[in-house]
Motif scaffolding. Sequence first.
Motif, PDB file in Angstrom:
ATOM      1  N   LEU A  34      73.050 111.964  44.799  1.00 21.27           N
ATOM      2  CA  LEU A  34      72.727 110.626  44.328  1.00 21.27           C
ATOM      3  C   LEU A  34      73.998 109.790  44.405  1.00 21.27           C
ATOM      4  CD1 LEU A  34      70.561 108.778  43.109  1.00 21.27           C
ATOM      5  CD2 LEU A  34      71.257 109.568  40.843  1.00 21.27           C
ATOM      6  N   GLU A  37      64.461 106.011  45.540  1.00 24.06           N
ATOM      7  CA  GLU A  37      65.193 105.023  44.750  1.00 24.06           C
ATOM      8  C   GLU A  37      64.254 104.346  43.756  1.00 24.06           C
ATOM      9  OE1 GLU A  37      66.994 102.281  47.421  1.00 24.06           O
ATOM     10  OE2 GLU A  37      68.613 103.654  48.011  1.00 24.06           O
ATOM     11  N   ARG A  66      60.010 101.742  48.321  1.00 25.22           N
ATOM     12  CA  ARG A  66      61.131 102.473  47.752  1.00 25.22           C
ATOM     13  C   ARG A  66      61.738 103.332  48.846  1.00 25.22           C
ATOM     14  NH1 ARG A  66      60.544 101.884  42.284  1.00 25.22           N
ATOM     15  NH2 ARG A  66      58.419 101.396  41.623  1.00 25.22           N
ATOM     16  N   ASN A 113      72.000 105.400  38.795  1.00 33.13           N
ATOM     17  CA  ASN A 113      70.775 104.624  38.678  1.00 33.13           C
ATOM     18  C   ASN A 113      69.632 105.544  38.281  1.00 33.13           C
ATOM     19  OD1 ASN A 113      69.060 102.418  38.728  1.00 33.13           O
ATOM     20  ND2 ASN A 113      69.639 101.773  40.798  1.00 33.13           N
ATOM     21  N   ILE A 167      65.912 107.200  39.160  1.00 36.61           N
ATOM     22  CA  ILE A 167      65.251 107.649  40.381  1.00 36.61           C
ATOM     23  C   ILE A 167      63.761 107.812  40.116  1.00 36.61           C
ATOM     24  CG2 ILE A 167      67.295 108.829  41.287  1.00 36.61           C
ATOM     25  CD1 ILE A 167      65.961 111.483  40.400  1.00 36.61           C
ATOM     26  N   ILE A 177      65.501 109.025  49.085  1.00 41.01           N
ATOM     27  CA  ILE A 177      66.836 109.601  48.931  1.00 41.01           C
ATOM     28  C   ILE A 177      66.871 110.992  49.552  1.00 41.01           C
ATOM     29  CG2 ILE A 177      68.561 110.399  47.264  1.00 41.01           C
ATOM     30  CD1 ILE A 177      67.545 108.215  45.361  1.00 41.01           C
TER      31      ILE A 177
END
Length: 486
Positions: free
Chosen positions: A449, A408, A423, A453, A455, A426
Amino acid sequence: MMKIMKKHHILTPLIGLIYILLLQVGCSDPWDEHARDNEGLTNEPLLERLDEESEASEFMKLLRTSGVDKVLDGNNAYTVFVPDNNSVQTVASSLQNDAEALERFVKNHIAVSTHRLNASADTVRLTMLSGKTLDFVNSEIDGAAFSKSNQAGVDGMYHVITDALIPRQSLWEYMSDHGDELQNAFILGLNEYNLYDTAVVEDPADYYLNNEFLRNVGDMRDENQRFTYFVLKDADFTAEVAQFLPYVNYRNHADSSYAIGQYEIVKDMLFKQAYSKDNLPAMLLSASNVPFPVDKSAISQSVRLSNGWVHMLDRATLPVVNKLIDTYVQGEEPWRFSASVTASTFHRIRKDPYGEFFKDIMIQNHGVSSLQVAYQTARMYSTTYDVYWRALNDVQANVFQQQLGIFEFDTRPSEDDPDIEVRESIYVFPYTNVEQNDYNEVYLGEFNLADYNRIVPVLQGAATTTNGDNTLVLDYLRFVPKLKTN
């Protein structure tokens, strides 16, 4: 006999020179001759020259009524593009009771400095006293032809043209006048609020400085730029936004997601070239590299502007799949490293088997276990991505492994230590071999995802300090968004 030959050698270049001079005279540009004929034609002031021009009489009435004649006071040089009497009579009645419109109309025919007839194919953009920028090309200005040209006075010159140069709205002015249309209303609304936390310092001299559309897509106020803008009907715009909402899920916040959805639709409706309906190509490419197929049959109305064209669409023409373009991350453009390895980092230029040059990064002999190189992306859609890399192992005698993790962009406090920001991961792909001399893309797999946003992709070396085994190399990463099926 020798004397005759000498005379012959002396006369030959002389005759040749005369022939060349005659040829040059015969091939001179007639427009140049026309300009020379008029150059320095009179020592009279420009205003007096205009008063003597029979085809300028109607325009001169407007010039003096507007008060703009005081600008032509001899202190600066100007070029006046004089619409002939018939052209002025056609529009004069609409200007009688509007002093501001009259002044703007007159100023739209006057440019600072002297500008001779432009008979070439090169477009010269002239800024008029009205603030508008007109195209001067092929013996025309803004489409109006010349009936008389290059008439000089001591403080400028004038040309007589066959049409009036009526000031047109800029794209921003047009949009402001059509703010009741949903698509335009959204863009205008960005004057007051920001989609993202990207606002710049407010500048009282520029009220629109924080409008993200003007700043990031195209400043439609700029008279020196040229635009083509497509507008959807309200119902079609609403339907397009709703269709795209699954790809812009922003933290499960409905209002923010809807606003971002609107932005993602309109940002691919503006193009930085001016095309009339007749001149539109079959495909346009938006500022965000989205291919826009042009269907002229869907255009219900077109409006010419001072800095471009607006085309109204009676149906949507941009498929969702066209908007799902690949995201590339270039290996030679890292964001940060987990350790300082400057002396071991090489930005290389390589050539592939097809003769194409490319840049990459190689970090070799650094002695760091699990060295990480972090990158960052622009905002990406909330969908599933296929992931590829190209990584060239061409200087080592051994195969090594490296790993890609997706994290993230936003940080949060660590559960163990609130003072440390972390962080969240993901997805982390398994370690993958970097084979020798392989120029092909390697498919790593897919990840989902959930949020629209940015990454942080992180390239990680092997968990060893052994040089040669912990090498990292990357030409690029490619993220391919997938179309949602439900």
